[in-house]
Design a protein around this motif. Structure first.
Motif, mmCIF file in Angstrom:
data_model
loop_
_atom_site.group_PDB
_atom_site.id
_atom_site.type_symbol
_atom_site.label_atom_id
_atom_site.label_comp_id
_atom_site.label_asym_id
_atom_site.label_seq_id
_atom_site.Cartn_x
_atom_site.Cartn_y
_atom_site.Cartn_z
ATOM 1 N N VAL A 45 7.753 -6.206 3.323
ATOM 2 C CA VAL A 45 7.491 -4.793 2.993
ATOM 3 C C VAL A 45 7.968 -4.503 1.570
ATOM 4 O O VAL A 45 9.104 -4.829 1.201
ATOM 5 N N VAL A 46 7.066 -3.875 0.802
ATOM 6 C CA VAL A 46 7.373 -3.561 -0.602
ATOM 7 C C VAL A 46 7.321 -2.040 -0.840
ATOM 8 O O VAL A 46 8.110 -1.504 -1.625
ATOM 9 N N SER A 47 6.420 -1.345 -0.146
ATOM 10 C CA SER A 47 6.219 0.099 -0.367
ATOM 11 C C SER A 47 7.543 0.861 -0.242
ATOM 12 O O SER A 47 8.381 0.531 0.602
ATOM 13 N N ASN A 48 7.683 1.884 -1.046
ATOM 14 C CA ASN A 48 8.922 2.679 -1.073
ATOM 15 C C ASN A 48 8.830 3.950 -0.242
ATOM 16 O O ASN A 48 7.719 4.456 -0.041
ATOM 17 N N PRO A 49 9.965 4.465 0.217
ATOM 18 C CA PRO A 49 11.321 3.928 0.066
ATOM 19 C C PRO A 49 11.491 2.699 0.952
ATOM 20 O O PRO A 49 11.436 2.787 2.177
ATOM 21 N N SER A 104 0.837 -1.206 0.000
ATOM 22 C CA SER A 104 0.000 0.000 0.000
ATOM 23 C C SER A 104 0.873 1.257 0.000
ATOM 24 O O SER A 104 1.911 1.292 0.650
ATOM 25 N N GLY A 105 0.395 2.252 -0.727
ATOM 26 C CA GLY A 105 1.140 3.508 -0.797
ATOM 27 C C GLY A 105 1.221 3.980 -2.222
ATOM 28 O O GLY A 105 0.748 3.299 -3.132
ATOM 29 N N ILE A 106 1.831 5.144 -2.401
ATOM 30 C CA ILE A 106 1.896 5.675 -3.772
ATOM 31 C C ILE A 106 3.202 5.249 -4.458
ATOM 32 O O ILE A 106 4.232 5.110 -3.806
ATOM 33 N N PRO A 107 3.127 5.032 -5.771
ATOM 34 C CA PRO A 107 4.345 4.767 -6.549
ATOM 35 C C PRO A 107 4.918 6.078 -7.083
ATOM 36 O O PRO A 107 4.228 7.095 -7.080
ATOM 37 N N ARG A 108 6.174 6.054 -7.546
ATOM 38 C CA ARG A 108 6.738 7.303 -8.088
ATOM 39 C C ARG A 108 6.299 7.517 -9.532
ATOM 40 O O ARG A 108 5.860 6.592 -10.209
ATOM 41 N N GLY A 124 12.248 -6.791 3.936
ATOM 42 C CA GLY A 124 12.013 -5.834 2.847
ATOM 43 C C GLY A 124 12.370 -6.475 1.513
ATOM 44 O O GLY A 124 13.446 -7.062 1.354
ATOM 45 N N MET A 125 11.453 -6.352 0.538
ATOM 46 C CA MET A 125 11.711 -6.916 -0.791
ATOM 47 C C MET A 125 12.274 -5.842 -1.714
ATOM 48 O O MET A 125 11.619 -4.836 -1.960
ATOM 49 N N GLY A 126 13.483 -6.065 -2.184
ATOM 50 C CA GLY A 126 14.118 -5.140 -3.116
ATOM 51 C C GLY A 126 15.228 -5.879 -3.847
ATOM 52 O O GLY A 126 15.292 -5.898 -5.073
HETATM 53 N N1 LIG Z 1 10.257 -2.746 -3.177
HETATM 54 C C1 LIG Z 1 10.148 -2.835 -4.493
HETATM 55 O O1 LIG Z 1 10.960 -3.484 -5.145
HETATM 56 C C2 LIG Z 1 8.984 -2.183 -5.180
HETATM 57 C C3 LIG Z 1 8.657 -2.523 -6.495
HETATM 58 C C4 LIG Z 1 7.571 -1.910 -7.107
HETATM 59 C C5 LIG Z 1 6.809 -0.982 -6.401
HETATM 60 N N2 LIG Z 1 7.158 -0.665 -5.140
HETATM 61 C C6 LIG Z 1 6.349 0.257 -4.340
HETATM 62 O O2 LIG Z 1 5.138 -0.402 -4.003
HETATM 63 C C7 LIG Z 1 4.125 0.565 -3.787
HETATM 64 C C8 LIG Z 1 2.880 0.201 -4.606
HETATM 65 O O3 LIG Z 1 3.136 0.322 -5.979
HETATM 66 P P1 LIG Z 1 1.972 0.041 -7.045
HETATM 67 O O4 LIG Z 1 2.553 0.234 -8.373
HETATM 68 O O5 LIG Z 1 1.274 -1.224 -6.709
HETATM 69 O O6 LIG Z 1 1.005 1.277 -6.709
HETATM 70 P P2 LIG Z 1 -0.584 1.352 -6.994
HETATM 71 O O7 LIG Z 1 -0.971 2.778 -6.873
HETATM 72 O O8 LIG Z 1 -0.918 0.621 -8.234
HETATM 73 O O9 LIG Z 1 -1.214 0.525 -5.772
HETATM 74 C C9 LIG Z 1 -1.161 0.960 -4.450
HETATM 75 C C10 LIG Z 1 -2.470 0.570 -3.780
HETATM 76 O O10 LIG Z 1 -2.369 0.866 -2.384
HETATM 77 C C11 LIG Z 1 -3.670 1.238 -1.970
HETATM 78 N N3 LIG Z 1 -3.618 1.909 -0.681
HETATM 79 C C12 LIG Z 1 -3.212 3.167 -0.406
HETATM 80 N N4 LIG Z 1 -3.316 3.401 0.932
HETATM 81 C C13 LIG Z 1 -3.781 2.269 1.483
HETATM 82 C C14 LIG Z 1 -4.090 1.880 2.814
HETATM 83 N N5 LIG Z 1 -3.938 2.722 3.844
HETATM 84 N N6 LIG Z 1 -4.551 0.626 3.024
HETATM 85 C C15 LIG Z 1 -4.716 -0.226 2.001
HETATM 86 N N7 LIG Z 1 -4.441 0.070 0.711
HETATM 87 C C16 LIG Z 1 -3.988 1.314 0.464
HETATM 88 C C17 LIG Z 1 -4.184 2.114 -3.096
HETATM 89 O O11 LIG Z 1 -5.597 2.249 -3.052
HETATM 90 C C18 LIG Z 1 -3.687 1.357 -4.314
HETATM 91 O O12 LIG Z 1 -4.655 0.470 -4.833
HETATM 92 C C19 LIG Z 1 4.738 1.912 -4.161
HETATM 93 O O13 LIG Z 1 5.191 2.574 -2.995
HETATM 94 C C20 LIG Z 1 5.926 1.523 -5.021
HETATM 95 O O14 LIG Z 1 6.936 2.491 -5.014
HETATM 96 C C21 LIG Z 1 8.228 -1.244 -4.515
#
Ligand SMILES: NC(=O)c1ccc[n+]([C@@H]2O[C@H](COP(=O)([O-])OP(=O)(O)OC[C@H]3O[C@@H](n4cnc5c(N)ncnc54)[C@H](O)[C@@H]3O)[C@@H](O)[C@H]2O)c1
Ligand SMILES: O=C(O)C[C@H](O)C(=O)O
Length: 311
Positions: free
Chosen positions: A117-121, A78-82, A142-144
Motif C-alpha cells: 500500500v502506497v496511497s496516503n495517509p 490509486s488515490g489523490i496526492p496532496r 505499507g511503503m513509507g
Molecule cells: N507512501 C508513500 O511513501 C507515498 C509516496 C508518494 C505518494 N504517495 C501517495 O500515493 C498516491 C498516488 O500519488 P501520485 O503522485 O501517483 O498521484 P497521481 O494523481 O499522479 O496518480 C494517482 C492515479 O490513481 C488513479 N486512480 C484514482 N482512483 C482510482 C481507482 N479507483 N482505481 C484505479 N486508479 C485510480 C488516478 O486516475 C491517477 O492516475 C497519493 O495518495 C500519494 O499521496 C505515497
C-alpha cells in the motif's frame, strides 16, 4: 513473476518503469480508471526496452481487474496526492473509499497476492486494506519507511559530504510530517556513528528536514514526489519477489511489538517471498520509546476516523 500496479499516475508509472528497467519482474500490469491512461503509460515504458535493454512485459488496462489475475504482488497507488500546504492525513476522505474498493477487487482475482500500500495517509490505508481484505498480516505491507529512510540517508550524505550508499540509517514510526522518527542515534557512516562527524545541531536539522521531506517536495513541485517513492516501492517489491530478506522499515500490523496493538505503523521488518517474515525488535532508548508511543497514538486516531468515513 507478475506485479500489478493500481494507479498509473506519477508514483505508479515510475514504479512500473523502475521494476521493468531493473528486470525485477517478468510481467507488470498497470491499471487505472482513466480511460486509456494506463495503456499509454505501459506502451511508453515498453518502448524503452530496446534502448535500456529489459525484457519485462508491461501491459496497461482501464479498470479491467481480470487482467491482474494471478499477481504475485499488487501495489496500490490509486488515490489523490496532496497539494502544497496540505497534510497527508487530509487525503483520507477521498482515498479511503478508493483503497477499500481497489483492495477488494484485487483480491477477487489474486487471492494469494501480497499487497503493498502506497496511497496516503499510508499507515491508515494499510490498516484499511488489511481489515477489508482479511489477508493475513504478513501479506499487507505499507511503503513509507523505505522512502523516509532513503531521504534520511540523502540528508545525512549532504551534511557529511559523503555518498548516501555509505550511510546506514532508518526511519520508523508513522509516515507523517510529525509522526516519523529518524533514528539519528543509530545512523552510521561505514559503521562509524554519524555523531562523530556531525554536531547535535546538524543532526537535529537532518532529522527535521527528513520529517518534512515529502512536504518540501510538494511545495517545490506543486504535487507530491514520485521518483524516490516509485524507486522505493520497486526496492520493496524486489525484496519480496526475489526473496532478498532485506531489512526495510515498513508499515505493518503490530500485535505487541514496540508496545503497540491493532495499528499498522513503521517498524524494521525482514521482507522476503512471504512478505513480512519478521519484525525486528530493536532496543530503543526512553526518548525514542516516547516518540514511538506518540506516533502510534496519532496513527490510531487517524484509523478511528475511518469509522465515520466508511459508513
Ligand atoms: N507512501 C508513500 O511513501 C507515498 C509516496 C508518494 C505518494 N504517495 C501517495 O500515493 C498516491 C498516488 O500519488 P501520485 O503522485 O501517483 O498521484 P497521481 O494523481 O499522479 O496518480 C494517482 C492515479 O490513481 C488513479 N486512480 C484514482 N482512483 C482510482 C481507482 N479507483 N482505481 C484505479 N486508479 C485510480 C488516478 O486516475 C491517477 O492516475 C497519493 O495518495 C500519494 O499521496 C505515497
Ligand atoms: O508527501 C507526500 O504527500 C507523498 C509521500 O508520502 C512522500 O513522502 O513523498
Amino acid at each position: 513473476m507478475k506485479v500489478t500496479i493500481i494507479g498509473a499516475g506519477n508514483v505508479g508509472a515510475t514504479c512500473a518503469d523502475v521494476i521493468s528497467y531493473r528486470g525485477i519482474a517478468s510481467e507488470v500490469v498497470l491499471l487505472d480508471i482513466k480511460e486509456g491512461f494506463a495503456e499509454g503509460k505501459a506502451l511508453d515504458i515498453m518502448q524503452c526496452a530496446t534502448n535500456t535493454g529489459f525484457n519485462t512485459k508491461v501491459t496497461g488496462v482501464t479498470n479491467d481487474y481480470s487482467r491482474t489475475a494471478g499477481s504475485d504482488v499488487v501495489v496500490i497507488t490509486s488515490g489523490i496526492p496532496r497539494k502544497p500546504g496540505m497534510t497527508r492525513e487530509e487525503l483520507i476522505g477521498i482515498n479511503a473509499g478508493i483503497v477499500k474498493t481497489v483492495a477488494e477487487n484485487v483480491l477477487k482475482h489474486s487471492p494469494n497476492t501480497i499487497i503493498v500500500v502506497v496511497s496516503n495517509p499510508m499507515d491508515t490505508m494499510t490498516y484499511l486494506a488489511l481489515k477489508s481484505t482479511g489477508l493475513p498480516k504478513n501479506k499487507i505491507i505499507g511503503m513509507g519507511g523505505a522512502l523516509d529512510s532513503s531521504r534520511f540517508r540523502t540528508y545525512l550524505s549532504l551534511a557529511l559530504n559523503k555518498p548516501a550508499n555509505d550511510i546506514s540509517a532508518m526511519v520508523i514510526g508513522g509516515h507523517g510530517d510529525t509522526t516519523m522518527i529518524p533514528l539519528t542515534r543509530l545512523a552510521s557512516y561505514n559503521g562509524i556513528p554519524v555523531s562523530q562527524f556531525l554536531s547535535e545541531e546538524q543532526l537535529n536539522k537532518v532529522a527535521a528536514d527528513t520529517m518534512v521531506g515529502g512536504a518540501t517536495l510538494t511545495g517545490l513541485l506543486g504535487t507530491s514526489a514520485w521518483y524516490a517513492p516509485g524507486a522505493s516501492v520497486a526496492f520493496l517489491v524486489d525484496s519480496i519477489l526475489n526473496d532478498q530478506k532485506k531489512m526495510i522499515a515498513c508499515s505493518v500490523f503490530v500485535e505487541g511489538e514496540y508496545g503497540q496493538n491493532d495499528i499498522c505503523i513503521g517498524v524494521p521488518c525482514i521482507i522476503g517471498k512471504n512478505g513480512v517474515e519478521e519484525i525486528l525488535s530493536i532496543e530503543l532508548n526512553d526518548a525514542e520509546k516516547a516518540l514511538f508511543s506518540k506516533s502510534a497514538d496519532a496513527v490510531r486516531q487517524m484509523n478511528d476516523a475511518l469509522k465515520s468515513i466508511l459508513v
